[in-house]
Design a protein around this motif. Structure first.
Motif, short mmCIF file in Angstrom:
data_model
loop_
_atom_site.label_atom_id
_atom_site.label_comp_id
_atom_site.label_asym_id
_atom_site.label_seq_id
_atom_site.Cartn_x
_atom_site.Cartn_y
_atom_site.Cartn_z
N THR A 4 0.82 -1.21 0.00
CA THR A 4 0.00 0.00 0.00
C THR A 4 0.86 1.26 0.00
O THR A 4 1.97 1.26 0.54
N THR A 5 0.31 2.31 -0.60
CA THR A 5 1.00 3.60 -0.59
C THR A 5 0.70 4.39 0.68
O THR A 5 1.37 5.37 0.98
N THR A 6 -0.29 3.94 1.43
CA THR A 6 -0.65 4.64 2.67
C THR A 6 0.26 4.18 3.81
O THR A 6 0.95 3.16 3.71
N ASN A 7 0.24 4.92 4.92
CA ASN A 7 1.09 4.58 6.06
C ASN A 7 0.43 3.63 7.04
O ASN A 7 1.03 3.28 8.06
N SER A 8 -0.80 3.24 6.76
CA SER A 8 -1.50 2.27 7.60
C SER A 8 -2.35 1.39 6.69
O SER A 8 -2.55 1.69 5.52
N TYR A 17 7.64 -2.66 12.93
CA TYR A 17 8.25 -2.01 11.78
C TYR A 17 9.63 -2.62 11.60
O TYR A 17 10.45 -2.59 12.51
N VAL A 78 4.21 -0.81 3.70
CA VAL A 78 3.41 0.42 3.73
C VAL A 78 4.25 1.60 3.24
O VAL A 78 5.47 1.52 3.18
N GLY A 79 3.56 2.68 2.88
CA GLY A 79 4.24 3.90 2.48
C GLY A 79 5.04 3.77 1.18
O GLY A 79 6.07 4.41 1.01
N GLY A 99 9.61 1.44 0.32
CA GLY A 99 8.53 1.34 1.28
C GLY A 99 9.07 0.84 2.62
O GLY A 99 10.26 0.59 2.76
N THR A 100 8.18 0.73 3.59
CA THR A 100 8.55 0.25 4.92
C THR A 100 7.98 -1.16 5.12
O THR A 100 6.76 -1.37 5.03
#
Length: 105
Positions: A4-8, A17, A78-79, A99-100
């Motif tokens: 996902t491109t979102t952080n959650s 993480y 994420v991210g 990404g993370t």
């Protein structure tokens, strides 16, 4: 694996993480592979060929990104950010994805 491109991730809780992961792929800016002599001078065919090269490079970069996350035992990333750049003084384009890596419940 969730990407996902979102952080959650809606409905999921991020437990751990694991760190930043990346995937990089280079592709030629122009290729005549599979083109006839006439098609080499067609703007439409050249753009179609370049789109295919970029799509293949993007897919390769995503596969490397996922492999790097799996090496950390992640089940999600994420991210995600995608960057496409031409490499100066060469005929190559670079697709970079970052990404993370995380573990979600």
């Amino acid at each position: 694996m969730i990407l996902t491109t979102t952080n959650s991730i809606e409905g999921k809780k991020i437990d751990t993480y694991l760190g930043v992961v990346s995937g990089i792929q280079y592709t030629p800016t122009f290729s005549t592979k599979g083109m006839t002599f006439k098609e080499m001078f067609s703007s439409k065919k050249s753009y179609e060929q370049y789109e295919k090269l970029l799509e293949d490079a993007k897919e390769g970069a995503f596969q490397k990104l996922k492999a790097n996350a799996l090496a950390l035992n992640a089940n999600a990333i994420v991210g995600i950010m995608v960057d496409v750049e031409t490499v100066s003084s060469s005929m190559y384009t670079m697709v970079s994805i970052v990404g993370t890596a995380v573990i979600v419940a």
